[in-house]
Design an enzyme around this catalytic site. Sequence first.
Site, mmCIF file in Angstrom:
data_model
loop_
_atom_site.group_PDB
_atom_site.id
_atom_site.type_symbol
_atom_site.label_atom_id
_atom_site.label_comp_id
_atom_site.label_asym_id
_atom_site.label_seq_id
_atom_site.Cartn_x
_atom_site.Cartn_y
_atom_site.Cartn_z
ATOM 1 N NE ARG A 88 -3.889 0.665 1.983
ATOM 2 C CZ ARG A 88 -5.092 0.751 2.573
ATOM 3 N NH1 ARG A 88 -5.245 1.497 3.654
ATOM 4 N NH2 ARG A 88 -6.126 0.112 2.080
ATOM 5 C CG HIS A 140 -8.533 0.089 -2.602
ATOM 6 N ND1 HIS A 140 -7.710 -0.979 -2.290
ATOM 7 C CD2 HIS A 140 -9.189 0.406 -1.446
ATOM 8 C CE1 HIS A 140 -7.861 -1.285 -1.016
ATOM 9 N NE2 HIS A 140 -8.755 -0.471 -0.482
ATOM 10 C CD GLN A 150 -13.056 -1.923 -0.371
ATOM 11 O OE1 GLN A 150 -12.252 -1.767 0.519
ATOM 12 N NE2 GLN A 150 -14.244 -2.464 -0.152
ATOM 13 C CG ASP A 187 -13.560 6.422 -0.793
ATOM 14 O OD1 ASP A 187 -13.464 6.243 0.443
ATOM 15 O OD2 ASP A 187 -12.571 6.423 -1.561
ATOM 16 C CB CYS A 220 -14.143 1.208 0.260
ATOM 17 S SG CYS A 220 -13.725 2.965 0.332
ATOM 18 N NE ARG A 222 -10.372 -5.291 0.740
ATOM 19 C CZ ARG A 222 -9.634 -4.251 1.170
ATOM 20 N NH1 ARG A 222 -10.202 -3.250 1.793
ATOM 21 N NH2 ARG A 222 -8.330 -4.214 0.940
HETATM 22 N N1 CP Z 1 -11.230 -0.117 2.739
HETATM 23 C C1 CP Z 1 -9.950 -0.156 3.124
HETATM 24 O O1 CP Z 1 -9.034 -0.380 2.324
HETATM 25 O O2 CP Z 1 -9.782 0.042 4.454
HETATM 26 P P1 CP Z 1 -8.394 0.254 5.218
HETATM 27 O O3 CP Z 1 -7.837 1.575 4.778
HETATM 28 O O4 CP Z 1 -8.777 0.232 6.672
HETATM 29 O O5 CP Z 1 -7.469 -0.853 4.859
HETATM 30 N N1 NVA Z 2 -10.043 6.843 -1.146
HETATM 31 C C1 NVA Z 2 -9.669 6.367 0.165
HETATM 32 C C2 NVA Z 2 -9.876 4.897 0.260
HETATM 33 C C3 NVA Z 2 -9.581 4.318 1.611
HETATM 34 C C4 NVA Z 2 -9.798 2.834 1.680
HETATM 35 C C5 NVA Z 2 -8.222 6.724 0.422
HETATM 36 O O1 NVA Z 2 -7.391 6.554 -0.486
HETATM 37 O O2 NVA Z 2 -7.902 7.194 1.525
#
Ligand code: CP
Ligand code: NVA
Length: 312
Positions: free
Chosen positions: A100, A127, A130, A228, A268, A296
């Site tokens: 990530r 993502h 997700q 989101d 999400c 997930r």
């Molecule tokens: N939805 C998601 O990716 O959550 P986190 O940021 O908690 O991993």
């Molecule tokens: N768009 C959000 C998604 C989090 C799971 C971010 O990137 O923070």
Amino acid sequence: MRHFLKETDFKAEELPTLFSLAHDLKTDRGRSQRPLEYESWGLLFFKKSTRTRVSFQVGVYELGGNPVLLTAEDMQLTRGESVADTARVLSRYLHGLVVRCYGHDVIEEFSNYAHIPVVNALTDYLHPCQIYSDLLTLAERWSPGNPNPQSLKGRKLVFLGDTACNMANSWILGGALTGMEIVLAGPTEFRPGTRIDEELKLAGLSNNYVFTDDPYAAVRGADVVYTDVWVSMGMEAEKSARLEKMRPYSVTAELMAQARPDACFMHCLPAHAGEEVTQAVLDSKASIIFDEAENRLHMQKAILAMLKKFQA
Ligand code: CP
Ligand code: NVA
């Protein structure tokens, strides 16, 4: 080497196998399948996470492997060691790497130098874990007992708010892959960029989405209403401007009433109740936010197991 950096890294014809594997793994929590036995998989985070970190850690363990949690700020990466060297060194110890990070170019660089599968656990651009989990959740709803990506075809999903964010881009790709109709509604300055159109072209997929700045018109007849956060990780400096501009796109009970009577609400997570969605919608019968969070785990296990199979 097969990596999973974007939705289109699996072909549409591979999805039925992936969904049915995720369903099997969900049914017995994978106790009969341990494809990652004697393997160690790195989980490298440059950003915060709750769901992704825990679901991958549990998932690797349940597949018989050893999850190795890595925080970028505790590594030499943040003291100037290159991504290329980090990827080559980690490939000597690990059997796979979940990352990530901020820029999508960073995960691409990891995949260019790693000799092991690299999996995207979120970048500023996409993502995909997700979206695949969400697609499974919807397929469970529309083809119960045997979740089938065919059941997604022609369904209308409306994404509201920050339509230039990773989740919006990922819905464009995930929707195109499964034949869903994607409508994005947000302020015009946050409309999707041309990069995602290029991505569709590159994958040979036709452009399946429309953008509008009218949230009520967008939601009419929707099967799924999705939102989101308005301030994604890394965007904190723009917080007050974003909150003001995106306010009309908040998912309220009145907005949900425009959708089909059997429509569901998805997010999400993490959610900011009172911003992109009201607490009442999050708690409503239409909300399937915790089913998607659970999936997930099951979908990511299926993704790792498939990547392992491709190596054989
Ligand atoms: N939805 C998601 O990716 O959550 P986190 O940021 O908690 O991993
Ligand atoms: N768009 C959000 C998604 C989090 C799971 C971010 O990137 O923070």
